[in-house]
Design a protein around this motif. Structure first.
Motif, PDB file in Angstrom:
ATOM      1  N   ARG A  98       0.843  -1.196   0.000  1.00 40.30           N
ATOM      2  CA  ARG A  98       0.000   0.000   0.000  1.00 40.30           C
ATOM      3  C   ARG A  98       0.885   1.256   0.000  1.00 40.30           C
ATOM      4  NH1 ARG A  98      -2.747  -4.127  -0.075  1.00 40.30           N
ATOM      5  NH2 ARG A  98      -4.909  -4.317   0.662  1.00 40.30           N
ATOM      6  N   GLU A 103      -2.054   1.376   7.081  1.00 37.57           N
ATOM      7  CA  GLU A 103      -3.200   0.805   6.371  1.00 37.57           C
ATOM      8  C   GLU A 103      -3.410  -0.665   6.737  1.00 37.57           C
ATOM      9  OE1 GLU A 103      -3.974   2.292   2.158  1.00 37.57           O
ATOM     10  OE2 GLU A 103      -1.855   2.782   2.397  1.00 37.57           O
ATOM     11  N   GLU A 107      -7.098  -2.077   7.723  1.00 37.89           N
ATOM     12  CA  GLU A 107      -7.745  -3.134   6.946  1.00 37.89           C
ATOM     13  C   GLU A 107      -7.878  -4.432   7.737  1.00 37.89           C
ATOM     14  OE1 GLU A 107      -6.209  -3.686   3.027  1.00 37.89           O
ATOM     15  OE2 GLU A 107      -5.967  -1.529   2.672  1.00 37.89           O
TER      16      GLU A 107
END
Length: 464
Positions: A98, A103, A107
């Motif tokens: 990413r 992130e 996620e």
């Protein structure tokens, strides 16, 4: 004449770094992750130069000056830590691929966990960049006119670094790192060679350091006030469980061409970083023989270059150090700007123009921190790791334990922050807070995360 040669040599290498690194881009992908197309050589070069920074360099050299060759234990911390990174997360990070390491937390667990992780990482990097600016100012203080105060010198150097990263972001950093990498692996062995010659004329290491300081003895070193094995072991643990979440490393892994390139590059970098820091530690030990009354051991590196290098080479050496500081600081700013845009901003924050604005703000913040908060460089570097260490369970479980859940991530992060901060406030630097923080705190973080996971989730059904 020698001063003129040094000035020309310094300006020549710095100009080369600037020209090679100048790559103005309007592509956000190029600005943030170098278009995800770095091959093995440029990735190794930028990873090595990311870790080869003036803050750690000056701290390790000071330890070499005080403790002698046994201070090679400090570069070994990086060797172990980066090998651990290679084995546990290098491939996983590139597969994840990413913009921001935070992130993963968003996620894998929840957006709130992701934003909290990002905030903790940004807090830590704010501390790191402040120490980088302070060490850069200390490095060049002996060369600046006496009338120039240290804060002003730090501001000027900060603006120079900012000017270098603004055109192309991470791509500019990587291109400059290639030049700096080649110059570093050529010049640092010369520093050790000149140091050995200078020390040999005055009796060698045996005239200053005891046998125990020249040949490692764990029993003697365990509580040695100059550099204790107890302290080094805490650094090994902390490095292993903080570097896995390092955003400046993650961003460059995202820039790799493939997972295979990423894994190989980190493994090679682990060895090279150990060798380069080891050379400086040994050179500083020889400086103790040649110059036994240095008023501040943190000034060992510029002292060695000014004292041992001949005219011209001296200027190149100082340019290499400036280049190392420049690209490390610029690389961390780049990672911070990307995280702010990805984790807290809108899509408009990811434009090149917005990223450049964030870099300006981050540069100013780093200078303010260096001016008002940083005194002892190594102590502040270690302290800034508290927020990162708190993420260790959530990160490794996020990659390697599917059963781990959001509740466990919150619990482990909370315990990590509270334990690290509590150790600092209760035990303090004088009491050696790093030992209970690392040796008891890291297991406590993992036990908390594992226990909460087992208590709050049902085991996955067995396949028939």
């Amino acid at each position: 004449m020698p001063a003129v040669l040094d000035v020309f040599a310094f300006l020549g290498l710095v100009t080369t770094l600037a020209v090679v690194g100048w790559r103005r881009t309007t592509s956000s992908s190029s600005f943030t992750v170098a278009s995800r197309d770095l091959g093995l050589l440029p990735l190794v070069a930028t990873l090595v130069m990311t870790e080869f920074n003036t803050s750690t360099l000056m701290a390790f050299a000071a330890a070499g000056y005080a403790a002698g060759p046994v201070a090679l234990m400090l570069p070994a911390v990086f060797l172990v830590g980066l090998v651990f990174y290679t084995l546990t997360v290098a491939r996983a990070w590139k597969t994840f691929d990413r913009l921001s390491v935070a992130e993963l937390f968003a996620e894998r667990y929840s957006p709130a966990v992701g934003r909290t992780a990002s905030a903790l990482l940004l807090l830590a990097m704010t501390g790191f960049t402040a120490t980088y600016v302070k060490s850069l100012a200390l490095l060049f203080a002996p060369l600046a006119p006496a009338a120039v105060p240290l804060p002003l010198l730090a501001l000027v150097l900060t603006l120079v670094v900012l000017a270098a990263v603004l055109p192309g972001g991470l791509l500019s950093v990587v291109r400059a790192d290639l030049v700096g990498f080649v110059a570093t692996i050529v010049l640092l062995p010369l520093l050790l060679w000149f140091g050995v010659q200078a020390a040999a004329a005055k009796g060698g290491l045996a005239s200053v350091f005891t046998q125990a300081q020249r040949s490692f003895d764990p029993a003697v070193q365990w509580n040695d006030p100059a550099l204790s094995l107890r302290f080094v072991l805490t650094l090994v643990v902390l490095t292993c469980f903080t570097y896995i979440a390092a955003p400046w490393y993650g961003q460059k892994i995202f820039a790799a061409r493939s997972p295979r390139v990423a894994v190989r590059a980190v493994a090679i970098s682990a060895v090279l970083v150990f060798v380069l820091y080891g050379v400086v530690v040994l050179a500083a030990a020889h400086l103790r023989v040649d110059q036994p009354n240095l008023p501040d051991a943190q000034l060992a590196v510029p002292t060695m270059m000014l004292r041992w290098f001949p005219a011209g080479v001296r200027g190149l050496g100082l340019a290499v150090l400036f280049g190392a500081a420049l690209t490390t600081l610029a690389g961390v700013w780049s990672a911070m700007a990307t995280m702010l845009a990805t984790d807290f901003g809108s899509q408009s924050w990811r434009t090149v123009r917005a990223q450049r604005g964030l870099l300006v703000v981050l540069a100013l913040t780093s200078w303010l921190g260096a001016t008002f908060l940083v005194d002892r460089i190594l102590d502040r570097l270690i302290l800034a790791n508290i927020p990162i260490a708190a993420l260790s369970f959530a990160l490794l479980a996020g990659f390697h334990w599917p059963r781990a859940n959001t509740t466990a991530a919150w619990a482990s992060m909370t315990v990590g922050v509270l334990w690290g901060t509590g150790c600092y406030l209760v035990v303090g630097e004088a009491g050696g807070y790093t030992w209970p923080w690392a040796i008891y705190g890291i297991p406590l973080i993992f036990l908390t995360g594992a226990a909460v996971t087992l208590l709050t989730t049902r085991p996955l059904p067995r396949s028939i």
